[in-house]
Design an enzyme around this catalytic site. Structure first.
Site, mmCIF file in Angstrom:
data_model
loop_
_atom_site.group_PDB
_atom_site.id
_atom_site.type_symbol
_atom_site.label_atom_id
_atom_site.label_comp_id
_atom_site.label_asym_id
_atom_site.label_seq_id
_atom_site.Cartn_x
_atom_site.Cartn_y
_atom_site.Cartn_z
ATOM 1 N N LYS A 1 33.202 3.123 25.681
ATOM 2 C CA LYS A 1 33.539 3.351 24.261
ATOM 3 C C LYS A 1 32.859 4.627 23.778
ATOM 4 O O LYS A 1 31.667 4.816 23.978
ATOM 5 C CB LYS A 1 33.062 2.172 23.425
ATOM 6 C CG LYS A 1 33.284 2.338 21.931
ATOM 7 C CD LYS A 1 32.912 1.080 21.173
ATOM 8 C CE LYS A 1 31.483 1.051 20.688
ATOM 9 N NZ LYS A 1 31.182 2.010 19.605
ATOM 10 N N ASP B 1 36.360 4.685 19.260
ATOM 11 C CA ASP B 1 35.953 3.844 18.119
ATOM 12 C C ASP B 1 35.686 4.733 16.904
ATOM 13 O O ASP B 1 34.540 5.016 16.571
ATOM 14 C CB ASP B 1 34.689 3.082 18.560
ATOM 15 C CG ASP B 1 34.070 2.223 17.478
ATOM 16 O OD1 ASP B 1 34.763 1.886 16.510
ATOM 17 O OD2 ASP B 1 32.878 1.887 17.619
ATOM 18 N N LYS C 1 37.375 4.166 13.795
ATOM 19 C CA LYS C 1 37.535 3.336 12.585
ATOM 20 C C LYS C 1 38.228 4.087 11.448
ATOM 21 O O LYS C 1 37.668 4.273 10.363
ATOM 22 C CB LYS C 1 36.179 2.827 12.097
ATOM 23 C CG LYS C 1 35.410 1.989 13.114
ATOM 24 C CD LYS C 1 34.146 1.394 12.506
ATOM 25 C CE LYS C 1 33.352 0.547 13.468
ATOM 26 N NZ LYS C 1 32.685 1.300 14.553
ATOM 27 N N ASP D 1 42.299 5.780 5.649
ATOM 28 C CA ASP D 1 42.713 6.853 4.739
ATOM 29 C C ASP D 1 44.119 6.506 4.256
ATOM 30 O O ASP D 1 44.618 5.409 4.534
ATOM 31 C CB ASP D 1 42.665 8.209 5.477
ATOM 32 C CG ASP D 1 42.414 9.377 4.533
ATOM 33 O OD1 ASP D 1 43.002 9.391 3.423
ATOM 34 O OD2 ASP D 1 41.648 10.280 4.899
ATOM 35 N N THR E 1 30.032 -5.971 10.790
ATOM 36 C CA THR E 1 28.994 -7.000 10.967
ATOM 37 C C THR E 1 27.705 -6.629 10.230
ATOM 38 O O THR E 1 26.827 -7.456 10.054
ATOM 39 C CB THR E 1 28.686 -7.233 12.461
ATOM 40 O OG1 THR E 1 28.536 -5.971 13.093
ATOM 41 C CG2 THR E 1 29.784 -8.006 13.136
ATOM 42 N N ARG F 1 22.909 -0.750 24.006
ATOM 43 C CA ARG F 1 21.525 -0.602 24.471
ATOM 44 C C ARG F 1 21.111 -1.503 25.631
ATOM 45 O O ARG F 1 20.316 -1.059 26.477
ATOM 46 C CB ARG F 1 20.578 -0.726 23.278
ATOM 47 C CG ARG F 1 20.621 0.528 22.410
ATOM 48 C CD ARG F 1 20.134 0.304 21.017
ATOM 49 N NE ARG F 1 21.052 -0.541 20.242
ATOM 50 C CZ ARG F 1 20.863 -0.837 18.966
ATOM 51 N NH1 ARG F 1 19.814 -0.375 18.321
ATOM 52 N NH2 ARG F 1 21.751 -1.592 18.340
HETATM 53 O O1 C5P Z 1 23.462 -1.100 21.358
HETATM 54 P P1 C5P Z 1 24.398 -2.174 20.900
HETATM 55 O O2 C5P Z 1 24.811 -3.138 22.002
HETATM 56 O O3 C5P Z 1 23.918 -2.880 19.656
HETATM 57 O O4 C5P Z 1 25.726 -1.363 20.510
HETATM 58 C C1 C5P Z 1 26.821 -1.972 19.882
HETATM 59 C C2 C5P Z 1 27.928 -0.980 19.720
HETATM 60 O O5 C5P Z 1 28.998 -1.624 19.018
HETATM 61 C C3 C5P Z 1 27.578 0.254 18.885
HETATM 62 O O6 C5P Z 1 28.338 1.348 19.408
HETATM 63 C C4 C5P Z 1 28.044 -0.099 17.497
HETATM 64 O O7 C5P Z 1 28.424 1.039 16.756
HETATM 65 C C5 C5P Z 1 29.274 -0.938 17.803
HETATM 66 N N1 C5P Z 1 29.643 -1.875 16.725
HETATM 67 C C6 C5P Z 1 28.790 -2.866 16.244
HETATM 68 N N2 C5P Z 1 29.212 -3.710 15.236
HETATM 69 C C7 C5P Z 1 30.428 -3.582 14.711
HETATM 70 C C8 C5P Z 1 31.300 -2.594 15.198
HETATM 71 C C9 C5P Z 1 30.865 -1.740 16.223
HETATM 72 O O8 C5P Z 1 27.668 -3.017 16.713
HETATM 73 N N3 C5P Z 1 30.842 -4.413 13.775
#
Ligand code: C5P
Length: 233
Positions: free
Chosen positions: A32, A59, A61, A64, A119, A211
């Protein structure tokens, strides 16, 4: 749709991204690219990842007026990405325009997902600031229903909401869920997390993992562990 793990390439630039991807050798993870990397490197980073033969979820999002989203989606579709997303809050009319823009002359198009409620937004903010007079669960299911009615393929949501979305929209409607952590690991800034195995049980089709993989001493081993726990492969 085969269950899969999507690695969030939350890196500042191309050099860091390419070093990370080089570690995977002949492996072909689904990845992603989000706003930070895309705004830093532009379409070149997408072309580089596609040149490596990887599947890519862009991603960005989008949200507009319908005409602008239609034109922007046409550009993203020509980049040959596998999946894109937009905000369901942009309305059914905007989502329809997005699908028109995404559809290539040969009738194919990338998969398209809608973000329901981020979220990071809680129910209190939604009700007090946005004047949405419903519960978080009702809003997510309503937005998912709009998304399905429009003809998009699914939603990005919390694994905690995946079951309710599946119940409302059917088993073929995709749920792609971030907020994944291995058992006993740090949550970082994610408020509500699930393990890969629990996300699978919740009805999630694909998990987005950042992460726990990008920050691991051995990212390839962490990715393989995730795939194994989530898909059984
Ligand atoms: O590092 P981590 O596992 O928390 O990364 C989650 C990924 O998912 C990030 O790229 C974050 O921007 C994305 N994301 C999220 N919650 C959302 C939509 C996307 O954590 N509602």
């Amino acid at each position: 749709m085969e269950k899969d793990v999507i690695i969030a390439l939350d890196f500042a630039g191309a050099a860091e991204t390419n070093n990370f991807l080089d570690r995977f050798g002949e492996e072909r993870p689904y990845v992603k690219v989000g706003m930070e990397l895309f705004y830093a490197e532009g379409p070149g980073i997408v072309r580089e990842i596609k040149r490596r033969g990887l599947r890519l979820f862009l991603d960005l999002k989008l949200h507009d007026i319908p005409h602008t989203v239609e034109r922007a989606m046409a550009v993203l579709s020509r980049l040959d990405v596998d999946m894109v997303n937009l905000h369901a809050a942009g309305t059914v009319e905007m989502m329809r325009a997005a699908l028109r823009g995404l559809t290539r002359p040969d009738g194919t198009r990338p998969l398209a997902l809608a973000v329901t409620q981020l979220t990071s937004t809680n129910e209190e903010q939604m009700q007090r600031e946005l004047l949405i007079n419903a519960t978080m669960a009702e809003t997510v299911v309503q937005y998912a229903g709009n998304t399905r009615a429009t003809g998009l393929d699914g939603v990005v949501c919390s694994p905690l909401e995946a079951g309710a979305v599946k119940a409302a929209c059917g088993p073929d409607f995709l749920t792609v869920t971030p907020g994944i952590r291995f058992a006993g690991a740090a949550k970082d800034d994610q408020a509500r997390v699930m393990t890969p195995a629990r996300a699978r049980e919740s009805g999630s089709d694909m998990i987005v993992v950042g992460r726990p993989i990008t920050g691991a001493d051995d990212p390839v081993a962490a990715w393989k562990r995730c795939v194994n726990e989530f898909t059984g492969r």
